[in-house]
Design a protein around this motif. Sequence first.
Motif, PDB file in Angstrom:
ATOM      1  N   UNK A 134      51.248  42.144  25.926  1.00  0.00           N
ATOM      2  CA  UNK A 134      49.865  41.743  26.168  1.00  0.00           C
ATOM      3  C   UNK A 134      49.228  42.448  27.358  1.00  0.00           C
ATOM      4  N   UNK A 135      50.002  43.003  28.255  1.00  0.00           N
ATOM      5  CA  UNK A 135      49.441  43.574  29.486  1.00  0.00           C
ATOM      6  C   UNK A 135      49.357  45.101  29.436  1.00  0.00           C
ATOM      7  N   UNK A 136      49.298  45.629  28.229  1.00  0.00           N
ATOM      8  CA  UNK A 136      49.190  47.068  28.053  1.00  0.00           C
ATOM      9  C   UNK A 136      47.770  47.585  28.188  1.00  0.00           C
ATOM     10  N   UNK A 137      47.477  48.735  27.584  1.00  0.00           N
ATOM     11  CA  UNK A 137      46.176  49.387  27.769  1.00  0.00           C
ATOM     12  C   UNK A 137      44.978  48.563  27.325  1.00  0.00           C
ATOM     13  N   UNK A 138      45.123  47.757  26.285  1.00  0.00           N
ATOM     14  CA  UNK A 138      43.973  46.965  25.839  1.00  0.00           C
ATOM     15  C   UNK A 138      43.571  45.945  26.905  1.00  0.00           C
ATOM     16  N   UNK A 139      44.545  45.239  27.451  1.00  0.00           N
ATOM     17  CA  UNK A 139      44.248  44.276  28.511  1.00  0.00           C
ATOM     18  C   UNK A 139      43.678  44.977  29.733  1.00  0.00           C
ATOM     19  N   UNK A 140      44.232  46.124  30.085  1.00  0.00           N
ATOM     20  CA  UNK A 140      43.738  46.845  31.255  1.00  0.00           C
ATOM     21  C   UNK A 140      42.275  47.231  31.093  1.00  0.00           C
ATOM     22  N   UNK A 141      41.876  47.528  29.869  1.00  0.00           N
ATOM     23  CA  UNK A 141      40.505  47.960  29.626  1.00  0.00           C
ATOM     24  C   UNK A 141      39.522  46.798  29.534  1.00  0.00           C
ATOM     25  N   UNK A 142      39.993  45.620  29.106  1.00  0.00           N
ATOM     26  CA  UNK A 142      39.041  44.572  28.750  1.00  0.00           C
ATOM     27  C   UNK A 142      39.214  43.232  29.466  1.00  0.00           C
ATOM     28  N   UNK A 143      40.380  42.947  30.035  1.00  0.00           N
ATOM     29  CA  UNK A 143      40.538  41.651  30.705  1.00  0.00           C
ATOM     30  C   UNK A 143      39.647  41.588  31.951  1.00  0.00           C
ATOM     31  N   UNK A 144      38.856  40.531  32.110  1.00  0.00           N
ATOM     32  CA  UNK A 144      38.096  40.358  33.356  1.00  0.00           C
ATOM     33  C   UNK A 144      39.046  40.255  34.553  1.00  0.00           C
ATOM     34  N   UNK A 145      38.504  40.497  35.731  1.00  0.00           N
ATOM     35  CA  UNK A 145      39.335  40.568  36.936  1.00  0.00           C
ATOM     36  C   UNK A 145      40.165  39.306  37.150  1.00  0.00           C
ATOM     37  N   UNK A 146      39.533  38.148  37.000  1.00  0.00           N
ATOM     38  CA  UNK A 146      40.264  36.899  37.258  1.00  0.00           C
ATOM     39  C   UNK A 146      41.431  36.739  36.292  1.00  0.00           C
ATOM     40  N   UNK A 147      41.187  36.995  35.013  1.00  0.00           N
ATOM     41  CA  UNK A 147      42.253  36.860  34.016  1.00  0.00           C
ATOM     42  C   UNK A 147      43.334  37.910  34.239  1.00  0.00           C
ATOM     43  N   UNK A 148      42.927  39.122  34.646  1.00  0.00           N
ATOM     44  CA  UNK A 148      43.916  40.167  34.873  1.00  0.00           C
ATOM     45  C   UNK A 148      44.829  39.817  36.050  1.00  0.00           C
ATOM     46  N   UNK A 149      44.268  39.237  37.101  1.00  0.00           N
ATOM     47  CA  UNK A 149      45.091  38.830  38.242  1.00  0.00           C
ATOM     48  C   UNK A 149      46.134  37.800  37.815  1.00  0.00           C
ATOM     49  N   UNK A 150      45.723  36.866  36.975  1.00  0.00           N
ATOM     50  CA  UNK A 150      46.677  35.871  36.492  1.00  0.00           C
ATOM     51  C   UNK A 150      47.724  36.509  35.580  1.00  0.00           C
ATOM     52  N   UNK A 151      47.359  37.580  34.888  1.00  0.00           N
ATOM     53  CA  UNK A 151      48.342  38.309  34.089  1.00  0.00           C
ATOM     54  C   UNK A 151      49.400  38.948  34.987  1.00  0.00           C
ATOM     55  N   UNK A 152      48.978  39.461  36.120  1.00  0.00           N
ATOM     56  CA  UNK A 152      49.930  40.021  37.089  1.00  0.00           C
ATOM     57  C   UNK A 152      50.903  38.934  37.547  1.00  0.00           C
ATOM     58  N   UNK A 153      50.369  37.773  37.905  1.00  0.00           N
ATOM     59  CA  UNK A 153      51.226  36.668  38.339  1.00  0.00           C
ATOM     60  C   UNK A 153      52.141  36.203  37.217  1.00  0.00           C
ATOM     61  N   UNK A 154      51.645  36.225  35.987  1.00  0.00           N
ATOM     62  CA  UNK A 154      52.476  35.830  34.851  1.00  0.00           C
ATOM     63  C   UNK A 154      53.683  36.753  34.735  1.00  0.00           C
ATOM     64  N   UNK A 155      53.462  38.042  34.926  1.00  0.00           N
ATOM     65  CA  UNK A 155      54.576  38.990  34.881  1.00  0.00           C
ATOM     66  C   UNK A 155      55.601  38.674  35.973  1.00  0.00           C
ATOM     67  N   UNK A 156      55.117  38.420  37.167  1.00  0.00           N
ATOM     68  CA  UNK A 156      56.015  38.127  38.275  1.00  0.00           C
ATOM     69  C   UNK A 156      56.775  36.821  38.022  1.00  0.00           C
ATOM     70  N   UNK A 157      56.105  35.831  37.475  1.00  0.00           N
ATOM     71  CA  UNK A 157      56.714  34.524  37.236  1.00  0.00           C
ATOM     72  C   UNK A 157      57.760  34.581  36.135  1.00  0.00           C
ATOM     73  N   UNK A 158      57.501  35.373  35.094  1.00  0.00           N
ATOM     74  CA  UNK A 158      58.414  35.421  33.944  1.00  0.00           C
ATOM     75  C   UNK A 158      59.447  36.534  34.041  1.00  0.00           C
ATOM     76  N   UNK A 159      59.319  37.400  35.042  1.00  0.00           N
ATOM     77  CA  UNK A 159      60.283  38.481  35.192  1.00  0.00           C
ATOM     78  C   UNK A 159      59.963  39.723  34.390  1.00  0.00           C
ATOM     79  N   UNK A 160      58.754  39.816  33.848  1.00  0.00           N
ATOM     80  CA  UNK A 160      58.346  41.035  33.152  1.00  0.00           C
ATOM     81  C   UNK A 160      58.092  42.118  34.198  1.00  0.00           C
TER      82      UNK A 160
END
Length: 224
Positions: A134-160
């Motif tokens: 989910x955090x590949x090029x499509x998300x990088x191009x279209x996720x709003x800043x707030x949602x993208x920041x939470x995606x970063x935290x999701x990766x850190x939390x889940x070990x991605x």
Amino acid sequence: MTYGTGSLPALGTVRARLDAALDATAHAWLHAALADAAARPAPGAPEHGVEPWELRFAEAARRTGDEHADAARLLLLHAARADTATLTALYTQGTAAERRAVLLALPHLVEGPGALPLIEDALRANDTRLVEAAVGPYAAAHLPAHAWRHAVLKCLFTGVPVDALARLTERALGDGELARMLGDFADERTAAGRPVPDDLHRVLALTAPEPLKDGRADPHGKES
């Protein structure tokens, strides 16, 4: 051959690598499957139940092997000219592996943000295969800043690994709000007696403001 998440390979490259990796039986299956996909009615035409290419999409791992299924499914989706509605149906009805393939195909098939609900759904999951896709090029191009920041935290939390985050350096640069969120996350982990992921320090370093032309750092960073 695995189809990575952080970068966007050309479809011709994906096809060439897959052709080189498959044996004769799997290659014959792929050829027939792509013909079925190319022959499907144009998106928006009347539906007539499950189409042959959709069955091919579901059986790809069994026919090509798990390591090649993402690439085979990507090529099928492209040959079928899958639109957002088709992708959403396949994602909603699919297995985790099929959902991952849909997510990986989004930057090849969808130009605007219309498929963001699929990204948002995957980021709510605890399946690291879906989070990574989910955090590949499509998300990088279209996720709003707030949602993208939470995606970063999701990766850190889940070990991605944060390497899965496409355009990480670009999007994190000068992001003071992301830096604050990372600091809070690190404090929470420390207070709970849990280790702080090494990747957190790496991303935090990326949030430093971009130097101005005179060598000073931009004190403002990015807006939310």
